[in-house]
Design an enzyme around this catalytic site. Structure first.
Site: not given
Length: 445
Positions: A259, A353
């Site tokens: 991330d 995403h």
């Protein structure tokens, strides 16, 4: 900029070294000496560090155990990640610590509201107290009337960052100095916001590589607010501890995904323009500052973990194993958004995403993501109350967070696994200059 020791990100651990037997008192305890009783927060009580220190002992069920050795000789200085110090008043950079500082292992986000009767004068006095205390704590010193929570620990990369919410300017009579960038964020379809855990007059971000050091700072600053500001909300987060991996790498979130791969980098030529407020701002007190958007995002982990690996990777657009885009390469390989598979469909799905949030899909908009994970127990249905304390930094929220979030709101495959439950937007002024406190140009200018 932080001053780091070589142990900050040690790739391996040294072999344990034998130590001479310690003298013990009749009750089996190591005796205390005057030297051990006078340790400051910058000294270590002979305790073995957690990241690459010699003499590490691994317990069968307890993990790494520190070995205390109070000896007659003077205590040795910290040689582990505890010694890493981040300057409260950076020598060259204008921004406060905690924005470009590497992610720390433990974090606290907290918001306060000024109490009735507290205005501009009281707020200035509070920021003066908070700045003094933060500077002492970040240097590894105990403040006046200290609780002793973090005795024996070093600075541990502690950072304290202060910001002002939209309502702060009304309460202090400074509405004409409120930047337009602090206008409330728009509503998004995925929002389920709790107003009791959102916004606030004053906001503080605390980060450290030691949980006790982080709590110590939280407690000290909360005590300093008494009589002037009351707690509105507080959230606790965590990240992987530096040195826990064989080599430095991008953090993973609670979904197991790498991330932060696409974060802008300080070495980028347009980094400052994207993240920090320039000289052309109408509010001079914010020059060199930044805007923080804070969101508590609960992850529906039970549902996410039911998805097969290939489905998870299509939702994100990247490989779970190493963060590489589905179009191939390594984590840092650029995504090939125009690549199609044998079926004629995009290799990185249109609603993935990573594709929807990419600068290429948002007219170059980018923000510096600096989140913490959180876990606040389990809900009544047994699902974990866990996810991401999302914190992002930008020079203009309307052109960064809001633009990207609107795009995500319209078609992000990940959104069905997320719940946005709290939100805040804060103006974070530049760092205080020597002898000054954070926000003085606003409060006394």
């Amino acid at each position: 900029m932080s001053k780091q020791t070589p142990d900050r990100q040690t790739p391996g651990r040294k072999a344990p070294q034998e130590r001479p037997p310690e003298r013990q008192s009749p009750d089996g305890q190591t005796p205390q000496t005057p030297q051990t009783l006078e340790l400051s927060r910058r000294r270590l009580l002979g305790t073995v560090g957690a990241a690459g220190a010699a003499g590490l002992v691994v317990g069968g069920t307890g993990g790494a155990l520190g070995v205390a050795a109070a000896q007659d000789d003077a205590p040795k200085p910290l040689t582990t990640l505890g010694s890493t110090e981040v300057a409260f008043r950076p020598a060259r950079a204008k921004q406060q610590a905690g924005i470009t500082t590497p992610l720390q292992a433990k974090g606290h986000l907290v918001a306060f509201d000024l109490t009735p009767g507290s205005g501009r004068k009281e707020a200035a006095a509070l920021l003066r107290r908070w700045s003094r205390t933060a500077e002492e704590l970040m240097a590894g010193h105990a403040p006046h009337a200290d609780t002793g929570v973090a005795l024996d620990a070093g600075p541990s990369s502690l950072t304290v960052t202060f910001g002002f919410g939209h309502s702060f300017f009304d309460r202090t009579g400074l509405t004409k100095h409120r930047p337009s960038q602090l206008d409330p964020l728009p509503d998004f379809s995925a929002d389920a916001l709790d107003p009791r855990r959102s916004n606030g007059d004053l906001w503080i971000q605390i980060g450290a590589d030691d949980a006790l050091v982080a709590f110590h700072a939280l407690r000290a600053l909360q005590k300093e607010a008494a009589g002037t500001a009351r707690l509105r909300w507080q959230m606790n987060g965590f990240n992987r501890t530096p040195g826990a991996t064989a080599q430095p790498m991008t953090a993973r979130n609670l979904m197991g995904q790498v991330d932060g791969t696409n974060n802008p980098k300080p070495s980028d030529p347009d980094f400052d323009a994207r993240i920090f407020v320039g000289r052309d701002t109408e509010q001079a007190w914010m020059r060199g500052g930044s805007y923080a958007v804070v969101r508590r995002i609960r992850m529906l982990l039970d549902e996410w973990e039911k998805q097969p690996l290939h489905k998870q990777e299509k939702v994100i657009g990247r490989r779970k194993s190493n963060g590489a885009p589905l179009t191939g390469g390594s984590e840092t390989t650029p995504m090939r958004l125009d690549a199609n598979g044998p079926d004629g469909l995009p290799v990185i799905p249109a609603d993935a995403h990573a594709r929807v949030a990419a600068p290429e899909s948002n007219q170059g908009a980018a923000m510096l993501r600096r989140p913490f994970s959180f876990h606040d127990g389990f809900r009544d249905d047994g699902a974990p109350d866990a996810g991401l304390l999302f914190v992002c930094w930008q020079a203009d929220p309307l052109r960064a967070f809001t633009q990207i979030q609107r795009k995500l709101d319209r078609g992000d495959a990940l959104s069905v696994f997320l719940r946005h439950e709290a939100s805040g937007l804060y103006a974070v002024p530049p760092a205080a200059e020597a002898g000054d406190y954070v926000g003085r140009p606003l409060l006394e200018g």
